[in-house]
Design a protein around this motif. Structure first.
Motif, mmCIF file in Angstrom:
data_model
loop_
_atom_site.group_PDB
_atom_site.id
_atom_site.type_symbol
_atom_site.label_atom_id
_atom_site.label_comp_id
_atom_site.label_asym_id
_atom_site.label_seq_id
_atom_site.Cartn_x
_atom_site.Cartn_y
_atom_site.Cartn_z
ATOM 1 N N THR A 17 0.324 3.841 -3.071
ATOM 2 C CA THR A 17 -0.193 5.190 -2.835
ATOM 3 C C THR A 17 0.857 6.265 -3.096
ATOM 4 O O THR A 17 0.517 7.416 -3.369
ATOM 5 C CB THR A 17 -0.722 5.317 -1.396
ATOM 6 O OG1 THR A 17 0.313 4.951 -0.466
ATOM 7 C CG2 THR A 17 -1.942 4.422 -1.188
ATOM 8 N N ALA A 18 2.136 5.891 -3.019
ATOM 9 C CA ALA A 18 3.191 6.859 -3.322
ATOM 10 C C ALA A 18 3.360 7.070 -4.821
ATOM 11 O O ALA A 18 3.852 8.119 -5.259
ATOM 12 C CB ALA A 18 4.515 6.398 -2.711
ATOM 13 N N THR A 39 0.826 -1.211 0.000
ATOM 14 C CA THR A 39 0.000 0.000 0.000
ATOM 15 C C THR A 39 0.859 1.260 0.000
ATOM 16 O O THR A 39 0.541 2.245 -0.686
ATOM 17 C CB THR A 39 -0.931 -0.006 1.227
ATOM 18 O OG1 THR A 39 -1.737 -1.188 1.181
ATOM 19 C CG2 THR A 39 -1.826 1.221 1.241
ATOM 20 N N LEU A 40 1.938 1.254 0.751
ATOM 21 C CA LEU A 40 2.859 2.396 0.742
ATOM 22 C C LEU A 40 3.391 2.642 -0.661
ATOM 23 O O LEU A 40 3.430 3.787 -1.143
ATOM 24 C CB LEU A 40 4.014 2.144 1.714
ATOM 25 C CG LEU A 40 3.698 2.282 3.202
ATOM 26 C CD1 LEU A 40 4.862 1.741 4.034
ATOM 27 C CD2 LEU A 40 3.431 3.741 3.560
ATOM 28 N N ALA A 71 -3.561 9.117 3.635
ATOM 29 C CA ALA A 71 -2.395 9.126 4.529
ATOM 30 C C ALA A 71 -2.773 8.693 5.943
ATOM 31 O O ALA A 71 -2.049 7.929 6.593
ATOM 32 C CB ALA A 71 -1.770 10.523 4.550
ATOM 33 N N VAL A 85 -3.311 4.917 6.019
ATOM 34 C CA VAL A 85 -2.036 4.195 6.022
ATOM 35 C C VAL A 85 -1.373 4.291 7.394
ATOM 36 O O VAL A 85 -0.800 3.312 7.903
ATOM 37 C CB VAL A 85 -1.112 4.732 4.917
ATOM 38 C CG1 VAL A 85 0.279 4.120 5.037
ATOM 39 C CG2 VAL A 85 -1.697 4.438 3.546
ATOM 40 N N LYS A 96 -1.039 9.411 -1.853
ATOM 41 C CA LYS A 96 -0.534 9.636 -0.496
ATOM 42 C C LYS A 96 -0.735 11.072 -0.031
ATOM 43 O O LYS A 96 -0.702 11.353 1.176
ATOM 44 C CB LYS A 96 0.951 9.275 -0.415
ATOM 45 C CG LYS A 96 1.890 10.210 -1.157
ATOM 46 C CD LYS A 96 3.328 9.787 -1.014
ATOM 47 C CE LYS A 96 4.274 10.749 -1.736
ATOM 48 N NZ LYS A 96 4.250 12.102 -1.173
ATOM 49 N N ASP A 97 -0.940 12.002 -0.985
ATOM 50 C CA ASP A 97 -1.128 13.401 -0.625
ATOM 51 C C ASP A 97 -2.541 13.694 -0.124
ATOM 52 O O ASP A 97 -2.803 14.780 0.410
ATOM 53 C CB ASP A 97 -0.806 14.298 -1.824
ATOM 54 C CG ASP A 97 0.653 14.171 -2.258
ATOM 55 O OD1 ASP A 97 1.505 13.959 -1.365
ATOM 56 O OD2 ASP A 97 0.920 14.257 -3.467
ATOM 57 N N LYS A 126 -0.496 12.664 -5.985
ATOM 58 C CA LYS A 126 -0.349 11.265 -5.608
ATOM 59 C C LYS A 126 -1.397 10.911 -4.550
ATOM 60 O O LYS A 126 -1.827 11.768 -3.758
ATOM 61 C CB LYS A 126 1.053 11.001 -5.047
ATOM 62 C CG LYS A 126 2.183 11.328 -6.019
ATOM 63 C CD LYS A 126 2.127 10.470 -7.271
ATOM 64 C CE LYS A 126 3.323 10.763 -8.188
ATOM 65 N NZ LYS A 126 3.243 10.000 -9.453
#
Length: 407
Positions: free
Chosen positions: A271-272, A267-268, A288, A291, A282-283, A280
């Motif tokens: 999402t990155a 997942t890291l 975030a 996660v 993750k933003d 992205k």
């Protein structure tokens, strides 16, 4: 060494195990047939010395490259082994764990003859073991076993009845079977037997289950067992079962943590890299924070598993409660983390063959086997109240309002 951090030697061993699983074990796992025992994989686990870590001491067949350092022996070493294998190859982890569950009673309670005949080839990966406890009417309630061991002479019995949801059945070479030798005695009337798969009257049927590893049912039609087949003592088999489960419950949690770790890392990475909504994934704060929650729960579960394993190695008296807490926390956490990972990956995670599709099928069963989550909560509560020793007269007063009743 504490239960809350790993030293460099332990960390290096875990990294070595992940690499070994990636390079040596996963190719064998991919050639296996779902729902069938993968004997080449089991044999490889034996050849690499990994099966030796399931039992007391280190066997002479363990290779120097994979022999665990002294600092990671015992229950903690087993947890690190299972977590590392689960991260990289769940099939290898499951094959290893099932071998340990089925053969541990032989290692702990077997006679010299039983250990020589069955434990030696099991450790080498040449004989497949199975733990036959569950029945159609006695899954988590192990004291309600109905498989009957009727006396047949001075020191022999005939087994009649069924076992169900037995991992590695019906393809195992031998079974640790728990049967009732004294009717009406509950947990006190159960005996553990070592039953070879070719014993007359024993038959098996594979079951088509969600989990990809083999699971089956066993039928016993007057199967003869003698005093030479008993593991431990007659009518003391419940102790054999509970000792084995207490040994492996924290490491079931380690299996779950390994799957959660793999899902978290996937997942890291996803999402990155994934572009969405002008940036992205993750933003996005919602992503975030999700996660972060996944990572926090995974780490908490890992620490609880390590603490339970360390308590087992120290011989502390509260291992039943600690083991139950570790299994409960880790398996429930893994279910949450894998499900969240699927959600954040979207439809691609549902494609057959995707890592998360695989983990989604694997992660469900550990919340049921070796004691369902509800059973773990019962064990925890029972241990807590036993420790507190609350007198009956000091019980909480009865609630007097609907609000108090619902609470």
């Amino acid at each position: 060494m504490t239960a809350f951090s790993l030293n460099p030697e332990q960390t290096a061993w875990c990294a070595e195990l992940r690499t070994l699983a990636d390079e040596r074990l996963r190719p064998l796992a991919e050639k296996g047939e779902p729902g069938r025992v993968n004997r080449p994989l089991v044999e490889a686990l034996g050849e690499l010395g990994l099966l030796d870590h399931l039992f007391a001491g280190e066997g002479p067949g363990a290779s120097p490259a994979t022999r665990a350092p002294h600092a990671v022996s015992g229950a903690l070493g087993l947890c690190l082994l299972r977590e590392s294998l689960a991260y990289s190859c769940t099939e290898a982890e499951t094959a290893l764990a099932l071998q340990g569950l089925g053969a541990h009673p032989v290692a702990a309670y077997g006679s010299a003859r039983q250990r020589e005949q069955w434990l030696t080839p099991a450790r080498a990966g040449r004989a497949v073991a199975a733990f036959a406890l569950s029945e159609p009417g006695a899954g988590s309630d192990a004291a309600a076993l109905a498989l009957r061991a009727a006396p047949d002479g001075a020191s022999s019995w005939r087994l009649t009845g069924e076992k169900c949801w037995i991992s590695n059945a019906p393809e195992a070479d031998f079974y640790t079977v728990f049967a009732r030798t004294t009717p009406g005695a509950g947990a006190r009337g159960v005996t553990a037997f070592l039953v070879p798969a070719d014993r007359a009257g024993l038959t098996g049927t594979p079951l088509d289950m969600l989990s990809p590893h083999p699971i089956g049912a066993l039928a016993f039609d007057g199967v003869t067992v003698t005093g030479d087949d008993v593991l431990g003592e007659p009518d003391r088999g419940f102790r054999v079962a509970m000792t084995t489960l207490n040994r492996f419950r924290p490491s079931v949690g380690a299996f779950a943590v390994g799957m959660a770790g793999a899902a978290l890392d996937a997942t890291l990475a996803h999402t990155a890299q994934r572009d969405a909504f002008g940036g992205k994934l993750k933003d996005l704060q919602a992503v975030a924070h999700q996660v972060a929650e996944m990572a926090t729960r995974t780490e908490a579960a890992r620490l609880m598993v390590h603490a339970a394993a360390a308590a087992y190695d120290r011989g502390e008296p509260d291992i039943a409660r600690r083991a139950a807490m570790a299994k409960l926390m880790a398996t429930e956490t893994a279910q949450y983390v894998v499900d969240a990972a699927v959600q954040l990956h979207g439809a691609r995670a549902l494609q057959r063959g995707h890592l998360l599709e695989h983990l989604y099928r694997e992660v469900r069963a550990p919340r049921i086997y070796e004691g369902a989550s509800e059973v773990q909560r019962t064990i925890i509560a029972k241990e807590l109240y036993a420790d507190a020793a609350v007198p009956a007269r000091s019980a909480t007063p009865q609630p007097t309002t609907p609000e108090e009743t619902s609470a």
